[in-house]
Design a protein around this motif. Structure first.
Motif, mmCIF file in Angstrom:
data_model
loop_
_atom_site.group_PDB
_atom_site.id
_atom_site.type_symbol
_atom_site.label_atom_id
_atom_site.label_comp_id
_atom_site.label_asym_id
_atom_site.label_seq_id
_atom_site.Cartn_x
_atom_site.Cartn_y
_atom_site.Cartn_z
ATOM 1 N N SER A 36 126.605 31.074 103.603
ATOM 2 C CA SER A 36 125.954 29.780 103.805
ATOM 3 C C SER A 36 126.118 29.256 105.226
ATOM 4 O O SER A 36 125.692 28.140 105.531
ATOM 5 C CB SER A 36 126.516 28.755 102.819
ATOM 6 N N GLN A 37 126.744 30.063 106.099
ATOM 7 C CA GLN A 37 126.951 29.670 107.485
ATOM 8 C C GLN A 37 126.680 30.857 108.395
ATOM 9 O O GLN A 37 126.846 32.013 107.994
ATOM 10 C CB GLN A 37 128.391 29.207 107.709
ATOM 11 N N LEU A 38 126.286 30.571 109.618
ATOM 12 C CA LEU A 38 126.101 31.642 110.595
ATOM 13 C C LEU A 38 127.463 32.119 111.082
ATOM 14 O O LEU A 38 128.339 31.297 111.389
ATOM 15 C CB LEU A 38 125.267 31.146 111.782
ATOM 16 N N PRO A 39 127.675 33.418 111.163
ATOM 17 C CA PRO A 39 128.973 33.937 111.622
ATOM 18 C C PRO A 39 129.069 33.922 113.154
ATOM 19 O O PRO A 39 128.123 34.309 113.842
ATOM 20 C CB PRO A 39 128.979 35.370 111.088
ATOM 21 N N PHE A 40 130.200 33.489 113.666
ATOM 22 C CA PHE A 40 130.433 33.497 115.117
ATOM 23 C C PHE A 40 131.801 34.118 115.387
ATOM 24 O O PHE A 40 132.753 33.410 115.747
ATOM 25 C CB PHE A 40 130.362 32.081 115.692
ATOM 26 N N PRO A 41 131.921 35.421 115.222
ATOM 27 C CA PRO A 41 133.225 36.059 115.434
ATOM 28 C C PRO A 41 133.730 35.930 116.859
ATOM 29 O O PRO A 41 134.937 36.028 117.099
ATOM 30 C CB PRO A 41 132.945 37.526 115.067
ATOM 31 N N MET A 42 132.812 35.719 117.809
ATOM 32 C CA MET A 42 133.234 35.603 119.205
ATOM 33 C C MET A 42 134.015 34.322 119.486
ATOM 34 O O MET A 42 134.608 34.178 120.567
ATOM 35 C CB MET A 42 132.019 35.696 120.126
ATOM 36 N N ILE A 58 120.287 40.160 113.250
ATOM 37 C CA ILE A 58 121.239 39.742 112.214
ATOM 38 C C ILE A 58 121.222 38.230 112.038
ATOM 39 O O ILE A 58 121.236 37.718 110.909
ATOM 40 C CB ILE A 58 122.650 40.246 112.562
ATOM 41 N N TYR A 59 121.162 37.501 113.148
ATOM 42 C CA TYR A 59 121.122 36.042 113.028
ATOM 43 C C TYR A 59 119.813 35.572 112.396
ATOM 44 O O TYR A 59 119.806 34.628 111.595
ATOM 45 C CB TYR A 59 121.333 35.395 114.396
ATOM 46 N N LEU A 94 127.496 43.049 112.540
ATOM 47 C CA LEU A 94 127.579 42.159 113.698
ATOM 48 C C LEU A 94 128.847 42.434 114.492
ATOM 49 O O LEU A 94 128.817 42.495 115.741
ATOM 50 C CB LEU A 94 127.551 40.704 113.225
ATOM 51 N N LEU A 95 129.959 42.633 113.789
ATOM 52 C CA LEU A 95 131.218 42.962 114.471
ATOM 53 C C LEU A 95 131.102 44.273 115.243
ATOM 54 O O LEU A 95 131.596 44.383 116.381
ATOM 55 C CB LEU A 95 132.355 43.046 113.459
#
Length: 612
Positions: free
Chosen positions: A323-329, A366-367, A392-393
């Protein structure tokens, strides 16, 4: 690639065989296997470091390639194999999603035909590629499907990592290929290994995107057809292994084609240039379709005779991460820092580096997929974007490696090229690699612990504690074989203890949940039928209802004792709730089976009812 795959398989086999010769303590009760994992990882990294040195010095290139393949395979094998050395089960044991995956492998071990993992007389809906190969491996090794799952999963990831290295080495310098493959493999093992049939596709996606971009974006309008063929082959094999990753790959490659067509049109001011890109995309797509039909054709043909469920419940899952965009950075960790460097490098080099363009387009895809998945919730479904976080990772890790290399080179040159700087960068890189690698067992600790607490097909818990109810499965199988005069692979069992189908190749009347059920099986209709059967009053009514059922009736029932009779704990889809599954109990009166046409046998906590 074939030679590299064989080398990786041999190294993994030797390593896993060696681990199995020692009676190790359980991972969740001792630090011995954790310590030996670190030692093995260090040895693997040392072999890879030597390979990098040989590549850079230009000496013994064949030895360097062999060291690279052996080192990568050994890294995967020791990182996953040593923590699991004291159990016969893989990550997550036979729990959660691993239950239906093991069931699938058991089914295709019993028969080489493309059969649904649970239901009789249906072709598979979930791609059978990884599981079919695993079934052939099990037959060759003389092992049961559940037992081969762990070594096959580890071996297949090791093979995929080495194939990824071969592919990288055709696209970038050999020494860089070793390091970027190691980095992405370490991230994959840490975050993608619980789903091995997806991991073998995910590790190949970053270099394939470089390959695809090289085939689609050709400013000279010549060559690149080998890259197009390679892209088509990858998409085809992805279709036989993992549908979601195929969809992402096809979406990304199509997006690349749109961008390439736009650039070609802007460069030449002719529609012909854009059409040329479309032709290349069509060739890659045609190759992919032909390969995909190897596993998809039986299901597509079956659609002529049946209607799938009205709602694709396989997509009915929306965890918090979806339910959220991932921001691993933006995570404060070593991996987060590498992803941050990768993000900066993608932005800075987007206009000048084909590597940055291809990886960047993958990140953008991916986004966009994630946003589309969240938008789809308004239509009552999702696109399972949370399962794309590992890809994405991998993309950002690969980008981070290139960013570190180019950034270190710029600093080195700006400081007047001091020799000590090289050693400093090398020391930091080695320390970072060892630190991340030895932390992987901690990342996977929950999954590893389940492998030790679940009861395996031999009725044993690897942590030496009393086994659970599956310890009685062997006795149930023996009794079924005695009472039902047909092979297990042709016997339908109605049970809520579906892990029984993971260990023995019996057919099921109903799947674990609708999310893993074949759409042609009519999960909801079967659930309604089971409930209606439980409400009948006499054996005659039950037998008549079973005989007039639109599906093949059960040859046996495997119940639990309940307060109101023989019980089955079933599941129904309650999406959009999270959890998306609600459990409910159906109780069959004991009087329904008090008839000479049934045989009732009590085995431990189970009640086995066979139809005579």
């Amino acid at each position: 690639m074939l030679v590299a795959a064989l080398l990786a398989a041999v190294v993994a086999t030797i390593g896993l065989f060696a681990f199995a010769q020692v009676d190790w303590p359980a991972f969740n009760a001792s630090n011995v296997t954790r310590a030996l994992t670190t030692v093995g990882q260090f040895a693997s990294l040392a072999a890879l470091a030597l390979a990098v040195y040989l590549f850079r010095s230009g000496r013994f290139p064949l030895v360097a390639k062999l060291l690279s393949g052996a080192g990568l395979s050994a890294f995967v094998t020791v990182t996953l194999g040593m923590p699991l050395a004291a159990t016969k089960l893989y990550l997550f044991g036979i729990s959660v999603d691993q239950e239906f995956r093991t069931e699938y492998l058991t089914r295709l071990t019993d028969s080489a035909g493309l059969h649904d993992m649970t239901y009789a007389d249906l072709p598979p809906f979930y791609p059978a590629g990884w599981f079919w190969i695993g079934g052939r491996v099990a037959n060759l090794a003389g092992m049961e499907g559940w037992e081969v799952f762990k070594p096959y999963a580890i071996g297949s990831i090791a093979v995929a990592a080495v194939i990824a290295f071969v592919l990288w080495s055709k696209l970038i310098r050999d020494d860089w290929a070793v390091v970027v493959t190691l980095a992405t493999t370490a991230v994959l093992v840490a975050y993608g290994s619980p789903e091995p049939y997806g991991a073998v596709i995910a590790i190949l996606l970053p270099p394939v995107l470089l390959l695809a971009w090289g085939g689609l974006h050709r400013p000279d309008d010549h060559g690149g057809w080998g890259a197009i063929v390679g892209t088509g082959l990858f998409l085809g094999f992805a279709a036989t292994f993992y549908t979601l990753y195929l969809a992402l790959g096809a979406f990304t490659v199509t997006g690349m084609a749109v961008v390439a067509a736009f650039l070609a049109f802007r460069r030449s001011r002719t529609v012909r240039a854009a059409v040329y890109v479309a032709q290349r995309l069509a060739v890659a797509g045609g190759i992919a379709v032909v390969i995909a039909l190897v596993v998809w054709l039986p299901y597509l043909l079956q659609l002529r005779h049946g209607r799938p469920a009205s709602s694709g419940t396989a997509f009915h899952y929306l965890p918090d991460s979806g339910s959220q965009l991932p921001f691993p950075m933006l995570h404060f960790s070593m991996l987060g820092a590498l992803c941050l460097v990768g993000t900066i490098w993608l932005a800075v080099r987007a206009a000048s580096s084909r590597r940055a363009q291809s990886l960047g387009l993958g990140v953008v895809a991916i986004y966009l997929w994630s946003l589309a998945s969240m938008a789809f919730t308004a239509l009552g479904s999702t696109l399972l974007s949370f399962r794309l976080e590992v890809i994405l990772l991998l993309l950002l890790t690969a980008a981070g490696f290139f960013g570190v290399v180019e950034g270190a080179r710029a600093i080195y040159q700006n400081f007047g090229e001091p020799r000590a700087f090289r050693y400093g960068v090398l020391a930091v890189g080695v320390a970072g690699a060892v630190a991340f690698a030895q932390d992987i067992p901690d990342v996977l600790a929950p999954e590893i612990n389940v492998a030790y607490t679940d009861t395996d097909g031999n009725g044993v818990r690897a942590d030496k504690r009393p086994p659970g109810a599956p310890a009685f499965y062997g006795e149930i199988d023996s009794k079924l074989s005695e009472l039902v005069p047909r092979p297990a692979g042709d016997t339908v069992v109605l049970t809520a203890d579906t892990s029984f189908l993971s260990y023995y190749p019996y057919l099921g009347f109903q799947a674990l949940t609708s999310h893993y059920a074949n759409p042609l099986a009519d999960f909801n209709g079967r659930a309604a039928a089971i409930k209606s059967w439980s409400e009948l009053s006499t054996p005659d009514e039950l037998i008549a209802a079973m005989d007039t059922s639109p599906w093949r009736a059960p040859d046996a029932f495997l119940f639990r004792h309940g307060t109101e009779g023989y019980s089955l704990r079933l599941a129904e889809d309650v999406y959009p709730n999270d959890p998306n599954v609600r459990r409910y109990t159906v109780a069959f009166p004991e009087a329904l089976f008090d008839d000479p046409r049934f045989t009732v046998t009590e085995i431990g906590p189970f009640v086995l009812v066979t139809r005579n």
